[in-house]
Design a protein around this motif. Structure first.
Motif, PDB file in Angstrom:
ATOM      1  N   ASN A 141     -16.138   3.836   0.691  1.00 32.57           N
ATOM      2  CA  ASN A 141     -16.744   2.864   1.593  1.00 32.57           C
ATOM      3  C   ASN A 141     -16.363   2.837   3.249  1.00 32.57           C
ATOM      4  O   ASN A 141     -16.337   1.862   3.791  1.00 32.57           O
ATOM      5  N   PHE A 142     -15.929   4.265   3.473  1.00 36.23           N
ATOM      6  CA  PHE A 142     -15.354   4.759   4.846  1.00 36.23           C
ATOM      7  C   PHE A 142     -15.780   6.173   5.011  1.00 36.23           C
ATOM      8  O   PHE A 142     -15.842   6.796   3.918  1.00 36.23           O
ATOM      9  N   LYS A 143     -15.674   6.436   6.196  1.00 36.68           N
ATOM     10  CA  LYS A 143     -16.011   7.965   6.417  1.00 36.68           C
ATOM     11  C   LYS A 143     -14.840   8.707   5.971  1.00 36.68           C
ATOM     12  O   LYS A 143     -13.582   8.365   6.041  1.00 36.68           O
ATOM     13  N   PRO A 144     -15.247   9.764   5.121  1.00 35.35           N
ATOM     14  CA  PRO A 144     -14.108  10.722   4.515  1.00 35.35           C
ATOM     15  C   PRO A 144     -12.919  11.211   5.782  1.00 35.35           C
ATOM     16  O   PRO A 144     -13.717  11.775   6.636  1.00 35.35           O
ATOM     17  N   THR A 145     -12.017  11.327   5.503  1.00 36.20           N
ATOM     18  CA  THR A 145     -11.016  11.729   6.472  1.00 36.20           C
ATOM     19  C   THR A 145     -10.829  13.407   6.008  1.00 36.20           C
ATOM     20  O   THR A 145     -11.155  13.883   5.203  1.00 36.20           O
ATOM     21  N   PRO A 146     -10.222  14.189   7.294  1.00 34.80           N
ATOM     22  CA  PRO A 146      -9.798  15.504   6.922  1.00 34.80           C
ATOM     23  C   PRO A 146      -9.131  15.778   5.858  1.00 34.80           C
ATOM     24  O   PRO A 146      -9.209  16.653   4.936  1.00 34.80           O
TER      25      PRO A 146
ATOM     26  N   LYS B 177      -6.417  -3.180  -0.879  1.00 35.54           N
ATOM     27  CA  LYS B 177      -7.432  -2.259  -0.831  1.00 35.54           C
ATOM     28  C   LYS B 177      -7.083  -0.815  -0.574  1.00 35.54           C
ATOM     29  O   LYS B 177      -6.311  -0.471   0.362  1.00 35.54           O
ATOM     30  N   PRO B 178      -7.628  -0.037  -1.431  1.00 35.41           N
ATOM     31  CA  PRO B 178      -7.446   1.579  -1.358  1.00 35.41           C
ATOM     32  C   PRO B 178      -7.724   2.134  -0.058  1.00 35.41           C
ATOM     33  O   PRO B 178      -8.820   1.816   0.482  1.00 35.41           O
ATOM     34  N   ARG B 179      -6.926   2.937   0.529  1.00 34.75           N
ATOM     35  CA  ARG B 179      -7.158   3.505   1.901  1.00 34.75           C
ATOM     36  C   ARG B 179      -7.226   4.899   1.644  1.00 34.75           C
ATOM     37  O   ARG B 179      -7.133   5.589   0.544  1.00 34.75           O
ATOM     38  N   ALA B 180      -7.583   5.833   2.758  1.00 38.69           N
ATOM     39  CA  ALA B 180      -8.063   7.180   2.775  1.00 38.69           C
ATOM     40  C   ALA B 180      -6.993   7.791   1.724  1.00 38.69           C
ATOM     41  O   ALA B 180      -7.151   8.972   1.095  1.00 38.69           O
ATOM     42  N   MET B 181      -5.530   7.433   2.233  1.00 41.00           N
ATOM     43  CA  MET B 181      -4.506   8.282   1.756  1.00 41.00           C
ATOM     44  C   MET B 181      -4.462   8.108  -0.226  1.00 41.00           C
ATOM     45  O   MET B 181      -4.175   8.950  -0.903  1.00 41.00           O
TER      46      MET B 181
ATOM     47  N   SER C 227      -5.901  -0.680 -10.684  1.00 40.17           N
ATOM     48  CA  SER C 227      -5.192  -2.140 -10.701  1.00 40.17           C
ATOM     49  C   SER C 227      -4.889  -2.587  -9.176  1.00 40.17           C
ATOM     50  O   SER C 227      -4.781  -3.828  -8.951  1.00 40.17           O
ATOM     51  N   MET C 228      -5.082  -1.498  -8.310  1.00 32.22           N
ATOM     52  CA  MET C 228      -4.724  -1.927  -6.911  1.00 32.22           C
ATOM     53  C   MET C 228      -5.397  -3.005  -6.451  1.00 32.22           C
ATOM     54  O   MET C 228      -4.663  -4.040  -5.772  1.00 32.22           O
ATOM     55  N   ARG C 229      -6.826  -2.978  -6.313  1.00 31.57           N
ATOM     56  CA  ARG C 229      -7.769  -3.805  -5.883  1.00 31.57           C
ATOM     57  C   ARG C 229      -7.943  -5.140  -6.692  1.00 31.57           C
ATOM     58  O   ARG C 229      -7.566  -6.350  -6.443  1.00 31.57           O
TER      59      ARG C 229
ATOM     60  N   HIS D  29       0.566  -1.266   0.020  1.00 37.40           N
ATOM     61  CA  HIS D  29      -0.077   0.182   0.012  1.00 37.40           C
ATOM     62  C   HIS D  29       0.659   1.217  -0.178  1.00 37.40           C
ATOM     63  O   HIS D  29       0.483   2.369  -0.642  1.00 37.40           O
ATOM     64  N   VAL D  30       2.275   1.207   0.455  1.00 41.07           N
ATOM     65  CA  VAL D  30       3.028   2.230   0.526  1.00 41.07           C
ATOM     66  C   VAL D  30       3.636   2.568  -1.070  1.00 41.07           C
ATOM     67  O   VAL D  30       3.527   3.685  -1.366  1.00 41.07           O
ATOM     68  N   THR D  31       3.910   1.774  -1.731  1.00 42.43           N
ATOM     69  CA  THR D  31       4.223   1.696  -3.108  1.00 42.43           C
ATOM     70  C   THR D  31       3.107   2.407  -3.879  1.00 42.43           C
ATOM     71  O   THR D  31       3.494   3.299  -4.490  1.00 42.43           O
ATOM     72  N   PHE D  32       1.975   1.913  -3.727  1.00 40.81           N
ATOM     73  CA  PHE D  32       0.944   2.596  -4.425  1.00 40.81           C
ATOM     74  C   PHE D  32       0.630   4.125  -4.159  1.00 40.81           C
ATOM     75  O   PHE D  32       0.062   4.794  -4.742  1.00 40.81           O
ATOM     76  N   LEU D  33       0.687   4.285  -2.597  1.00 45.88           N
ATOM     77  CA  LEU D  33       0.864   5.992  -2.322  1.00 45.88           C
ATOM     78  C   LEU D  33       1.681   6.636  -2.800  1.00 45.88           C
ATOM     79  O   LEU D  33       1.606   7.468  -3.380  1.00 45.88           O
ATOM     80  N   ALA D  34       3.067   6.185  -2.857  1.00 46.28           N
ATOM     81  CA  ALA D  34       4.063   6.777  -3.738  1.00 46.28           C
ATOM     82  C   ALA D  34       3.744   6.890  -5.170  1.00 46.28           C
ATOM     83  O   ALA D  34       3.946   8.084  -5.579  1.00 46.28           O
TER      84      ALA D  34
END
Length: 679
Positions: free
Chosen positions: A472-477, A442-446, A434-436, A409-414
């Protein structure tokens, strides 16, 4: 066997542990065996030196012996002695298929345990254990301890605990393997509960037993428990043991008692490399970077051996101090001490050079690494992305996949950050989908935040809002903040106000978001609303600290505030700024008085011409050679007026200027910026 303690027992209830520990100590007798409490390996036969097998390449048995049960067992044992674990497990697979296991003895199972632990193979653990059970083999206590050790080291703690509870006989190694496994897995309260159930005859009070329980105290973060165990160690006279001392330093550090950690270090009779590393890491952990660096130099001068871990810590300290010169010295030490290809230290070095604008150096270090893991690749990809070199980041990502390194997940964030920073919309969406689908990440908020920024860069604000609401989760700040930034860039007042309200409900005390909304109102001519935001800031007692800018010249850091006149070269600096303003005016520069953006307060507006960024650049131009790139660090995001001015300063001076602000890196060359004017 466990006590009635709940796993949710408050930490304060652990205050009884010291008295229990002490009561056990009073009846502890002298050690009755040579068994080491925390390591099953101590009971193995001594292993031959690895290099003998590397050079001689132990010869395989001939074909006639390979197919026999005894021949396969012998082959497995020889391969394990050579650390050729995967090949050993392949021979075990033949054994599974062709033989009933009656001829498999303790030494072969011992070797198979080592192979499973070396590979961290959960599947291998289950295969070996099932084969042992199904073949009717009756293990003695030593083999059962080895099997327990195998389950613990491979993370199968539920199976390990079930096996431990069902063992008819246990010794000190059984208990401490299980206790140590609970500590390693993060179940610190469970480790204490099990330790307190340990029969008295097995509590031999050896240093590694203390070290294990001190680690458990560190995990709990409850310093009083750690102090009680420290007191027991003092009474037992083993507080000067290196294992115990280093565990105590780590425990006090993690519990926030840096003074106690240093006191333990000062009392060490022999200050080992591990001891030095522990105290240096302790100071670095608590933000005392300069003190940590000073300790490193003391370590070096004391004659203690510097290892790759030491240098990794120092490189991270240099990143925090923004000290390129100290980092270069650490890099030289890395090579000088023979760790020039060490993966951990070199990954830290790639990360450092990336964070401080030296991508050529980062790539050079990366290319020289003999082994790279996913963390190494992540550091390089993130570096290219942060510097606006999205195309190169994508190339590195694709090369990483070709080399069959599995992204996390860090690779995909980068890589998604790289795409958003460089406006690579199509490629960014391909990777996001392509992540999922392809990599089961699973894509995260970041990750959503990156895609919102990518949409915002293209002005697709409605689509960005739809992406937030579809998560599918509460949006973050931060997701709302990315939308707010896009609204500020594209002057969408209504949606920006809505995003700001969402942020305020989640982070009412985070001032930078108020500033972005303030400047959105200012740029849209909504002065009354802007005044309302200022009033809100005052009512909440929020006030922005003066924006500070740093530049390193001749190995020394210089800081500049807005309108700063504290420097010995103030007259020259201000004259240089005035001259630069005249020069860039000929290239079309007009002072931007509309906005303070992004993070500049009202008082700084009146001295816009002498912002810290401009003063630092002027100072650098005066005190460095004309071919030297300038690199400055800005505590806040660079304001719009400075951003426009620096692009033109890069033209009139012929310099490359790199600004690292609170948002990203800005590389100014020939009148353009790597951020594409989106920050």
């Amino acid at each position: 066997m466990e006590t009635a303690l709940s796993p949710h027992t408050p930490l304060l209830k652990f205050s009884f542990l010291g008295s229990c520990f002490a009561s056990k100590l009073r009846i502890w007798r002298d050690p009755f065996s040579r068994i080491c409490c925390s390591s099953m390996e101590q009971r193995l036969k001594p292993k031959p030196k690895k290099i003998e097998y590397v050079e001689r390449q132990v010869s395989l048995l001939d074909d006639s012996t390979k197919t026999s049960s005894s021949g396969l067992c012998s082959q497995i044992e020889k391969l394990v002695l050579c650390n050729r674990y995967r090949e050993a497990m392949e021979f075990f697979e033949i054994l599974e298929l062709e033989h009933d296991g009656l001829d498999v003895g303790c030494s072969t199972y011992d070797a198979l345990v080592s192979a499973c632990v070396g590979l961290r193979s959960i599947r291998g653990v289950k295969r070996v254990f099932n084969y042992m059970i199904n073949s009717g083999f009756e293990p003695d206590l030593y083999v059962m301890n080895r099997v327990l050790f195998m389950h613990v080291k491979c993370g199968l703690m539920l199976d390990a605990r079930r096996m431990f509870d069902e063992m008819p006989d246990k010794d000190v190694a059984s208990w401490m393997t299980m206790v140590g496994g609970l500590v390693d897995s993060g179940n610190f309260s469970g480790a204490f509960r099990l330790f307190l159930c340990m029969p008295e005859e097995f509590n031999d009070g050896r240093p590694r037993t203390f070290a294990t329980m001190i680690r458990a105290s560190a995990g709990l973060g409850h310093v009083q428990v750690g102090k009680q165990i420290h007191s027991c160690a003092l009474k037992r006279g083993i507080d000067d043991d290196n294992f115990v001392s280093c565990a105590l330093i780590d425990m006090y550090s993690k519990c926030g008692s840096i003074e106690d950690a240093h006191c333990v270090f000062d009392q060490m009779a022999e200050k080992t490399t591990v001891g030095w590393n522990s105290i240096i890491a302790s100071y670095a952990l608590h933000g005392y970077s300069e003190e940590a660096l000073s300790l490193y130099y003391k370590m070096r001068d004391s004659g203690a051996t510097v290892d790759h871990f030491t240098i990794s810590i120092v490189i991270r300290i240099c990143a925090r101090l923004a000290s390129l010169e100290h980092a270069k010295q650490a890099h030289a030490a890395l090579v000088r001490h023979g760790f020039g290809t060490d993966m951990v230290a070199n990954t830290a070095l790639v990360d450092f050079y990336s964070k401080w604008g030296r991508m050529e150096d980062a790539r050079h270090v990366f290319n020289r690494m003999r082994r790279r893991n996913v963390i190494s690749w992540n550091a390089l990809i993130a570096g290219y992305g942060n510097h606006g070199q999205g195309e190169v980041a994508v190339e590195m990502f694709e090369q990483m996949l070709r080399e069959r390194v599995i992204p996390n997940h860090v690779t995909f964030l980068a890589i998604l950050s790289a795409c958003s920073y460089s406006g690579l919309s199509e490629r960014g969406w391909q990777i996001f989908y392509s992540m999922r689908e392809d990599y089961k990440v699973k894509p995260r908020a970041m990750h959503y935040e990156c895609m919102i920024e990518l949409l915002g860069r293209e002005g697709l604000l409605d689509e960005a809002y739809a992406l937030i609401t579809s998560a599918n989760f509460k949006p973050t700040p931060n997701m709302w903040a990315a939308l707010l930034t896009a609204c500020r860039i594209h002057e969408n007042l209504e949606l920006g106000k809505f995003a700001a309200e969402k942020i305020y409900s989640l982070e009412p005390e985070k001032m930078c978001n108020y500033i972005v909304l303030l400047n959105l109102y200012n740029s849209s001519g909504k002065l009354k609303e802007a005044a309302g935001v200022l009033q809100t800031l005052k009512s909440k007692g929020l006030r922005m600290l003066p924006a500070c800018t740093w530049i390193e010249v001749k190995k020394q850091q210089y800081a500049f505030l807005c309108g700063d006149k504290s420097h010995s070269q103030t007259k020259e600096i201000y004259q240089k700024v005035d001259n630069l303003m005249v020069e860039i005016s000929r290239h079309g520069y007009v002072e931007d008085n509309r906005t303070l953006l992004p993070d500049v307060d009202e008082e700084e507006q009146c001295i816009l011409k002498y912002h810290g960024e401009k003063l630092a650049i002027a100072f650098g131009l005066i005190n460095t050679s004309h071919w030297t790139p300038l690199q400055i660090t800005q505590a806040h995001r660079v304001c719009g007026d400075c951003h426009s001015a620096i692009k033109l300063i890069a033209i009139v001076t012929g310099r490359e200027i790199v600004v690292r602000d609170a948002s990203r890196f800005h590389h100014f060359r020939n009148g353009t910026c790597s951020c594409g004017d989106y920050w």
